[in-house]
Write an enzyme that holds these catalytic residues in place. Structure first.
Site, short mmCIF file in Angstrom:
data_model
loop_
_atom_site.label_atom_id
_atom_site.label_comp_id
_atom_site.label_asym_id
_atom_site.label_seq_id
_atom_site.Cartn_x
_atom_site.Cartn_y
_atom_site.Cartn_z
N ASP A 258 48.05 6.38 -18.87
CA ASP A 258 49.41 6.68 -19.33
C ASP A 258 50.28 5.47 -19.02
O ASP A 258 50.01 4.73 -18.07
CB ASP A 258 50.00 7.89 -18.60
CG ASP A 258 50.51 7.52 -17.22
OD1 ASP A 258 49.67 7.34 -16.31
OD2 ASP A 258 51.72 7.35 -17.05
N ASP B 244 52.65 14.58 -13.48
CA ASP B 244 52.48 13.86 -12.22
C ASP B 244 53.21 14.64 -11.13
O ASP B 244 53.90 15.62 -11.39
CB ASP B 244 52.95 12.42 -12.35
CG ASP B 244 54.45 12.31 -12.44
OD1 ASP B 244 55.12 13.34 -12.32
OD2 ASP B 244 54.95 11.21 -12.65
N SER B 245 53.03 14.20 -9.91
CA SER B 245 53.51 14.98 -8.77
C SER B 245 54.92 14.61 -8.34
O SER B 245 55.49 15.25 -7.48
CB SER B 245 52.58 14.75 -7.58
OG SER B 245 52.64 13.37 -7.22
N GLY B 246 55.47 13.56 -8.92
CA GLY B 246 56.80 13.12 -8.53
C GLY B 246 56.79 12.08 -7.43
O GLY B 246 57.83 11.48 -7.13
N CYS C 27 54.01 1.98 -40.51
CA CYS C 27 53.34 0.91 -41.25
C CYS C 27 53.06 1.28 -42.70
O CYS C 27 53.01 0.43 -43.57
CB CYS C 27 52.04 0.54 -40.54
SG CYS C 27 52.35 -0.28 -38.95
N CYS D 218 47.12 -0.52 -40.17
CA CYS D 218 47.56 0.65 -39.41
C CYS D 218 48.04 1.70 -40.40
O CYS D 218 48.79 1.40 -41.33
CB CYS D 218 48.68 0.27 -38.45
SG CYS D 218 49.37 1.68 -37.54
N HIS E 184 54.89 3.88 -34.02
CA HIS E 184 53.80 2.93 -34.30
C HIS E 184 53.04 2.57 -33.01
O HIS E 184 51.81 2.54 -33.00
CB HIS E 184 54.31 1.65 -34.94
CG HIS E 184 53.29 0.55 -34.85
ND1 HIS E 184 52.19 0.47 -35.69
CD2 HIS E 184 53.14 -0.46 -33.96
CE1 HIS E 184 51.43 -0.54 -35.34
NE2 HIS E 184 51.98 -1.13 -34.29
N CYS F 298 49.82 4.43 -39.63
CA CYS F 298 50.91 5.26 -39.11
C CYS F 298 52.07 5.33 -40.11
O CYS F 298 52.17 4.51 -41.03
CB CYS F 298 51.39 4.75 -37.75
SG CYS F 298 52.62 3.44 -37.82
N ASP G 260 51.20 12.05 -3.66
CA ASP G 260 50.63 10.91 -2.95
C ASP G 260 51.76 9.97 -2.54
O ASP G 260 52.90 10.13 -2.96
CB ASP G 260 49.62 10.17 -3.83
CG ASP G 260 50.27 9.58 -5.07
OD1 ASP G 260 51.31 10.13 -5.51
OD2 ASP G 260 49.75 8.60 -5.62
N GLN H 260 44.54 6.00 -3.30
CA GLN H 260 45.38 4.82 -3.04
C GLN H 260 44.56 3.77 -2.30
O GLN H 260 43.34 3.91 -2.20
CB GLN H 260 46.63 5.24 -2.23
CG GLN H 260 47.62 6.10 -3.02
CD GLN H 260 48.38 5.29 -4.08
OE1 GLN H 260 48.37 4.05 -4.09
NE2 GLN H 260 49.02 6.02 -5.01
#
Lengths: 369, 369
Positions: A264, A91-93, A307, A302, A333, A304, A145, A187
């Site tokens: 994300d 990301d741009s910060g 689990c 699951c 998990h 993973c 942004d 935005q």
């Protein structure tokens, strides 16, 4: 173009695609685990890979403070530094300047602020955000942004759109790295007209991918859910669409239905560190005393490492005794669960059955655990 | 007998053997990572296995407080609870009663004390220590002993020996589990005569293995090093010899030379959590600013996951930013380093070259990093 995007199928407005990057393919819809400070908290890169991750996030604001983007560049870039050979998005910060930094002063030139770590005065301009991300060497970089909170006045929202457009132009102009794609950010809050006014010029500028920013910033989830279909439709169909900082499994199921491809969120790792697990039947709080003697795995279907190998009783014990392994296993998990959900969504889209899939999965999330 | 011990070679008084247990073989000399609360701190069982561990420790005192030994028994035993299928050794809790518990009152009957967690009053008798360890289901259980500090008066040391002998008899008598071996513990501090008075009756009782307790409890390392050869010689040659709670790589090299076979210590994991790494050329402090830009691996001739994949600069960054991955990676390396040292020691013993091996390794440990 550095990255390419192809669509393999759709179901209603939901899409299944593949993003090809210099570090390999990403199958969408995709969840991207957050590796803020060059590590997905509590997990080795091997664990992140085993959880099914195809791309992770890095954070411009955090990494420029510590250890510094030039140091990372000098050591061979972020992939090598954190030993992650698959794609990375940075990301741009901008979001962190607005949420973490102190005494910030934003003008059209850029953002001046004091570091939340040591109080140093720093400046983040669109050009600087590009340079930092080029030093990091991510596969996908985001433009700088301005991301206002959900309760920003119409005036604040309008100014954020105006400034984000101005900054996107400067970012595009300053960008040089041929092996890095730059995504634009739309935005405009919950105001559709404002979103459109932001999206149209950005689309005309021909970025290789587009993000919706300014969601999940304090508004009720239902308002975001209602706004997503129209906002997603503002973005080109033949390019990846990224919904930033979102969200719960429910949010993701709804956003995929609206036509978004990439997501994300810190939620799976942050919740995992706090003993909250996501499952197909809703959240499970492992500190709850009812798990003390429970020999069952966290989630029966699951696969993973958590689990497959440990009981709820053991996980409860780890959190009760504040052992590091608790946060590690639950972060693992949760990421595996998010990524499994993405793979299942993709299969449902390819089978043109996404509406029914999402309906049944959303209903199952309500089952008390 | 539940476990058997065979010798494959010796070099001076150093020995290379194999302990066969219900959960597989242990090749000696061996270091046993400490899994106090049913987890080697910060590491998954897969990582502990990858680091080369053949056996881990569990802790009677901690596990009976949380989650409770009966709960662990009901869930199938400690191996299943913590998902560790190789051998486990459990201590008797004696050391923790003396070092952690509050308001303790020790009589020949046993120890009464308040839990350091919640202040509950608890009692640990020799019989109770046996029952707890039978509930845990470890492969090797330790008798309850009294472990006085190094500065205990001769009177204190003598009484600890008297009581430890009394308790060893009661432990042996109370022990029932056919799939668990019980080891005796020799006390006596730095007084050889007292050690002999403790060892001889214990040896006559015919335990399947013997430990030296009461070392590394505050005395200068050199005093322990000097005492070890004679103390080790008090123990049967055809049974495993375990030096409890020791120590640094230097301590282990010297103790192996004295004829000890088994070791445990929190040092590799505790130091790892605090940014201190053990290497063949001595300790490395990863928080030190000189590592900030260092692209080199922590230790060039180490094949562990940490050394194979990450730079000192990255490890420095992880500790600088207080990321969980730092403690995890350094705990992993430190355990891998200790176990690699044990494997190399074993090879040197089998080649009847231990004295020269130990001399060169001890000299290398002094190289500044």
């Amino acid at each position: 173009m550095t990255i390419s995007f192809s669509l393999q199928g759709s179901s209603g407005t939901a899409r299944a695609g593949t993003i090809t990057t210099p570090h390999g393919p990403i199958h969408t819809p995709i969840f991207m685990p957050v590796g803020t400070q060059a590590t997905v908290k509590g997990l080795t890169p091997d664990m992140v890979t085993a959880a099914g991750a195809e791309i992770v996030l890095g954070n411009t604001y955090h990494l420029t403070l510590r250890p510094g983007d030039e140091l990372i560049r000098d050591l061979g870039g972020l992939h090598k530094f954190m030993n992650w050979q698959k794609p990375i998005l940075t990301d741009s910060g901008g979001y962190q300047v607005f949420s973490l930094a102190q005494q910030r002063k934003i003008t059209d030139a850029g953002a001046k602020f004091k570091s939340h770590i040591d109080g140093r005065t720093l400046e983040l301009t669109p050009e600087k955000a590009v340079e930092i991300q080029e030093n990091l060497g991510s596969d996908i970089a985001m433009v700088l942004d301005e991301c206002p909170p959900a309760d920003g006045t119409p005036e604040v929202q309008r100014n954020a759109v105006r400034r984000s457009l101005l900054w996107a132009e400067r970012c595009q102009k300053h960008h040089t790295r041929a092996d890095q794609a730059q995504f634009a950010i739309v935005q405009g809050g919950l105001d559709y007209e404002l979103r459109r006014e932001c999206a149209e010029p950005l689309v005309a500028m021909g970025f290789p991918g587009y993000a919706l920013g300014g969601f999940s910033v304090g508004e009720a989830p239902e308002k975001m859910h209602a706004a997503l279909p129209a906002c997603a439709a503002l973005l080109p169909a033949h390019k990846p669409r990224y919904l930033m900082g979102v969200g719960t499994p429910r949010d993701l199921l709804i956003a995929i239905g609206a036509g978004l491809d990439m997501f994300d969120c810190v939620m799976p790792t942050r919740s995992g560190r706090n003993a909250l697990a996501f499952t197909s039947t809703g959240p499970v709080r492992l500190r709850n005393a009812k798990h003390r003697r429970d020999p069952a795995s966290l989630m029966s279907d699951c696969a993973c490492y958590c689990c497959a190998n440990f009981s709820r009783a053991y996980l409860h014990h780890l959190f009760h005794t504040e052992e590091m392994l608790g946060p590690t296993l639950l972060s693992l998990h949760n990421i595996a669960f998010y990524l499994q959900l993405m793979r299942e969504a993709r299969m449902a889209i390819l089978a043109d059955d996404y509406t029914e899939f999402a309906r049944s999965r959303l209903a199952a999330l309500q089952v008390p655990n």
